[in-house]
Write a protein that holds these residues in place. Sequence first.
Motif, PDB file in Angstrom:
ATOM      1  N   VAL A  26      17.982   2.237 -48.018  1.00  0.00           N
ATOM      2  CA  VAL A  26      17.541   1.783 -46.737  1.00  0.00           C
ATOM      3  C   VAL A  26      18.412   1.607 -45.748  1.00  0.00           C
ATOM      4  O   VAL A  26      18.729   2.221 -44.733  1.00  0.00           O
ATOM      5  CB  VAL A  26      16.916   0.319 -46.961  1.00  0.00           C
ATOM      6  CG1 VAL A  26      16.550  -0.270 -45.628  1.00  0.00           C
ATOM      7  CG2 VAL A  26      15.862   0.353 -47.772  1.00  0.00           C
ATOM      8  N   ILE A  27      19.623   1.394 -46.342  1.00  0.00           N
ATOM      9  CA  ILE A  27      20.943   1.108 -45.253  1.00  0.00           C
ATOM     10  C   ILE A  27      21.390   2.677 -44.853  1.00  0.00           C
ATOM     11  O   ILE A  27      21.766   3.117 -43.759  1.00  0.00           O
ATOM     12  CB  ILE A  27      22.119   0.457 -45.997  1.00  0.00           C
ATOM     13  CG1 ILE A  27      21.621  -0.935 -45.984  1.00  0.00           C
ATOM     14  CG2 ILE A  27      23.690   0.729 -45.297  1.00  0.00           C
ATOM     15  CD1 ILE A  27      22.733  -1.926 -46.465  1.00  0.00           C
ATOM     16  N   ARG A  28      21.390   3.518 -45.979  1.00  0.00           N
ATOM     17  CA  ARG A  28      21.752   4.948 -45.631  1.00  0.00           C
ATOM     18  C   ARG A  28      20.752   5.586 -44.699  1.00  0.00           C
ATOM     19  O   ARG A  28      21.294   6.366 -43.802  1.00  0.00           O
ATOM     20  CB  ARG A  28      21.726   5.900 -46.925  1.00  0.00           C
ATOM     21  CG  ARG A  28      23.017   5.482 -47.731  1.00  0.00           C
ATOM     22  CD  ARG A  28      23.366   6.533 -48.840  1.00  0.00           C
ATOM     23  NE  ARG A  28      22.141   6.612 -49.704  1.00  0.00           N
ATOM     24  CZ  ARG A  28      21.798   5.860 -50.920  1.00  0.00           C
ATOM     25  NH1 ARG A  28      22.700   5.166 -51.295  1.00  0.00           N
ATOM     26  NH2 ARG A  28      20.856   6.178 -51.640  1.00  0.00           N
ATOM     27  N   ASP A  29      19.520   5.568 -45.068  1.00  0.00           N
ATOM     28  CA  ASP A  29      18.372   6.076 -44.236  1.00  0.00           C
ATOM     29  C   ASP A  29      18.628   5.501 -42.501  1.00  0.00           C
ATOM     30  O   ASP A  29      18.403   6.382 -41.586  1.00  0.00           O
ATOM     31  CB  ASP A  29      17.120   5.874 -44.606  1.00  0.00           C
ATOM     32  CG  ASP A  29      16.981   6.717 -45.775  1.00  0.00           C
ATOM     33  OD1 ASP A  29      17.785   7.589 -46.325  1.00  0.00           O
ATOM     34  OD2 ASP A  29      15.922   6.518 -46.545  1.00  0.00           O
ATOM     35  N   GLU A  33      19.474   7.732 -39.379  1.00  0.00           N
ATOM     36  CA  GLU A  33      18.475   7.837 -38.310  1.00  0.00           C
ATOM     37  C   GLU A  33      19.247   7.235 -37.124  1.00  0.00           C
ATOM     38  O   GLU A  33      18.837   8.175 -35.946  1.00  0.00           O
ATOM     39  CB  GLU A  33      17.169   6.978 -38.594  1.00  0.00           C
ATOM     40  CG  GLU A  33      16.140   7.217 -37.549  1.00  0.00           C
ATOM     41  CD  GLU A  33      15.006   6.585 -37.815  1.00  0.00           C
ATOM     42  OE1 GLU A  33      14.047   6.232 -36.821  1.00  0.00           O
ATOM     43  OE2 GLU A  33      14.720   6.191 -39.004  1.00  0.00           O
ATOM     44  N   THR A  34      19.833   6.524 -37.265  1.00  0.00           N
ATOM     45  CA  THR A  34      20.575   6.053 -35.645  1.00  0.00           C
ATOM     46  C   THR A  34      21.553   6.968 -35.239  1.00  0.00           C
ATOM     47  O   THR A  34      21.532   7.365 -33.823  1.00  0.00           O
ATOM     48  CB  THR A  34      21.496   4.657 -36.108  1.00  0.00           C
ATOM     49  OG1 THR A  34      20.473   3.595 -36.571  1.00  0.00           O
ATOM     50  CG2 THR A  34      22.264   4.002 -34.930  1.00  0.00           C
ATOM     51  N   LEU A  35      22.122   7.753 -36.356  1.00  0.00           N
ATOM     52  CA  LEU A  35      23.220   8.610 -35.887  1.00  0.00           C
ATOM     53  C   LEU A  35      22.593   9.931 -35.224  1.00  0.00           C
ATOM     54  O   LEU A  35      22.545  10.226 -34.229  1.00  0.00           O
ATOM     55  CB  LEU A  35      23.867   9.154 -36.681  1.00  0.00           C
ATOM     56  CG  LEU A  35      25.033  10.358 -36.496  1.00  0.00           C
ATOM     57  CD1 LEU A  35      26.004   9.914 -35.537  1.00  0.00           C
ATOM     58  CD2 LEU A  35      25.604  10.911 -38.083  1.00  0.00           C
ATOM     59  N   ALA A  42      25.772   5.506 -31.559  1.00  0.00           N
ATOM     60  CA  ALA A  42      25.772   5.062 -33.097  1.00  0.00           C
ATOM     61  C   ALA A  42      27.044   4.245 -33.305  1.00  0.00           C
ATOM     62  O   ALA A  42      26.906   3.574 -34.366  1.00  0.00           O
ATOM     63  CB  ALA A  42      25.835   6.476 -33.805  1.00  0.00           C
ATOM     64  N   SER A  43      28.125   4.353 -32.780  1.00  0.00           N
ATOM     65  CA  SER A  43      29.019   3.650 -33.153  1.00  0.00           C
ATOM     66  C   SER A  43      28.957   2.000 -32.856  1.00  0.00           C
ATOM     67  O   SER A  43      29.831   1.264 -33.317  1.00  0.00           O
ATOM     68  CB  SER A  43      30.511   4.050 -32.135  1.00  0.00           C
ATOM     69  OG  SER A  43      30.258   3.981 -30.812  1.00  0.00           O
ATOM     70  N   THR A  71      21.683  -6.643 -31.570  1.00  0.00           N
ATOM     71  CA  THR A  71      21.108  -6.303 -32.750  1.00  0.00           C
ATOM     72  C   THR A  71      21.105  -4.836 -32.907  1.00  0.00           C
ATOM     73  O   THR A  71      20.940  -4.323 -34.073  1.00  0.00           O
ATOM     74  CB  THR A  71      19.370  -6.918 -32.668  1.00  0.00           C
ATOM     75  OG1 THR A  71      19.605  -8.158 -33.029  1.00  0.00           O
ATOM     76  CG2 THR A  71      18.664  -6.181 -33.993  1.00  0.00           C
ATOM     77  N   PHE A  72      20.902  -3.858 -31.785  1.00  0.00           N
ATOM     78  CA  PHE A  72      20.811  -2.571 -32.015  1.00  0.00           C
ATOM     79  C   PHE A  72      19.656  -1.981 -32.867  1.00  0.00           C
ATOM     80  O   PHE A  72      18.603  -2.546 -32.482  1.00  0.00           O
ATOM     81  CB  PHE A  72      22.248  -2.152 -32.269  1.00  0.00           C
ATOM     82  CG  PHE A  72      22.334  -0.699 -32.215  1.00  0.00           C
ATOM     83  CD1 PHE A  72      22.027   0.039 -30.899  1.00  0.00           C
ATOM     84  CD2 PHE A  72      23.235   0.283 -32.962  1.00  0.00           C
ATOM     85  CE1 PHE A  72      22.274   1.268 -30.610  1.00  0.00           C
ATOM     86  CE2 PHE A  72      23.214   1.556 -32.785  1.00  0.00           C
ATOM     87  CZ  PHE A  72      22.740   2.184 -31.614  1.00  0.00           C
ATOM     88  N   THR A  73      19.920  -1.370 -33.642  1.00  0.00           N
ATOM     89  CA  THR A  73      19.228  -0.715 -34.663  1.00  0.00           C
ATOM     90  C   THR A  73      18.730  -1.524 -35.896  1.00  0.00           C
ATOM     91  O   THR A  73      18.163  -1.034 -36.673  1.00  0.00           O
ATOM     92  CB  THR A  73      19.291   0.834 -34.945  1.00  0.00           C
ATOM     93  OG1 THR A  73      20.470   0.840 -35.432  1.00  0.00           O
ATOM     94  CG2 THR A  73      19.236   1.520 -33.747  1.00  0.00           C
ATOM     95  N   GLY A  74      19.519  -2.655 -36.048  1.00  0.00           N
ATOM     96  CA  GLY A  74      19.074  -3.576 -36.906  1.00  0.00           C
ATOM     97  C   GLY A  74      19.912  -3.706 -38.343  1.00  0.00           C
ATOM     98  O   GLY A  74      19.516  -4.345 -39.180  1.00  0.00           O
ATOM     99  N   LEU A  75      20.929  -2.903 -38.491  1.00  0.00           N
ATOM    100  CA  LEU A  75      21.680  -2.894 -39.680  1.00  0.00           C
ATOM    101  C   LEU A  75      22.307  -4.372 -40.036  1.00  0.00           C
ATOM    102  O   LEU A  75      22.341  -4.884 -41.013  1.00  0.00           O
ATOM    103  CB  LEU A  75      22.781  -2.017 -39.850  1.00  0.00           C
ATOM    104  CG  LEU A  75      23.672  -1.826 -41.025  1.00  0.00           C
ATOM    105  CD1 LEU A  75      22.792  -1.766 -42.199  1.00  0.00           C
ATOM    106  CD2 LEU A  75      24.604  -0.533 -40.842  1.00  0.00           C
TER     107      LEU A  75
END
Length: 217
Positions: A26-29, A33-35, A42-43, A71-75
């Motif tokens: 999940v974290i890798r995906d 996707e964010t990148l 993405a940074s 929060t950005f994309t939530g990681l």
Amino acid sequence: MTLKSIPLTDELHGYLVAHGAPPDEVIRDLAEETLALLPEHASMQVAPEQAAFLTFLTRLLGARQAVEVGTFTGLSALAVARGLVDGGRLTCFDISEEYTSVARRYWARAGVADRIDLRIGPAGDRLRELPNERYLDFAFIDADKTGYPIYWAELVPRMRPGGVIAVDNVLRHGRVIAPQNADDRAIAAFNDDVLADVRVDAVMLPIADGLTLARVR
């Protein structure tokens, strides 16, 4: 033997991540996707070892009530939510429906969406919606840098004794030594303010772009 933190090559960083709760699928995906979707931003996403540390720290605190500003994309929210005790709650503040729409999908996929209350709008205003009492176990600040003093002012009085605030990007890629722009100057001043704040015990760690941990007295 060195008396300071060693520099991380790409190879050593990979080793560090692999040997400290490496990212799951999940974290890798989410990172990929964010990148792909937001290469210029993405940074803004926390580093993989930082995400692992946030989960570890949240579990260590036995956190039930947590807040995230930015929060950005939530990681980072995903990482904190995974560390909460059963029945725990994370309240997230962000201004972007676009970025957090990605976050919502991955929170659902990770099975933590029911633990997260996302509030869209200026955090400086919306933080005032929180109960005006000392109830928070953990808070993470990673938003616009000039807003840090505002978020700090709202959060410290709401932290329980022994609660911890984590603040990201406190080194500004080393530019806090010689600030080059308004964000750099804001963080340099904020770091000085935290150091002088008698309400907390704080330590600055060289994780990712610098992470301050402040334990509220």
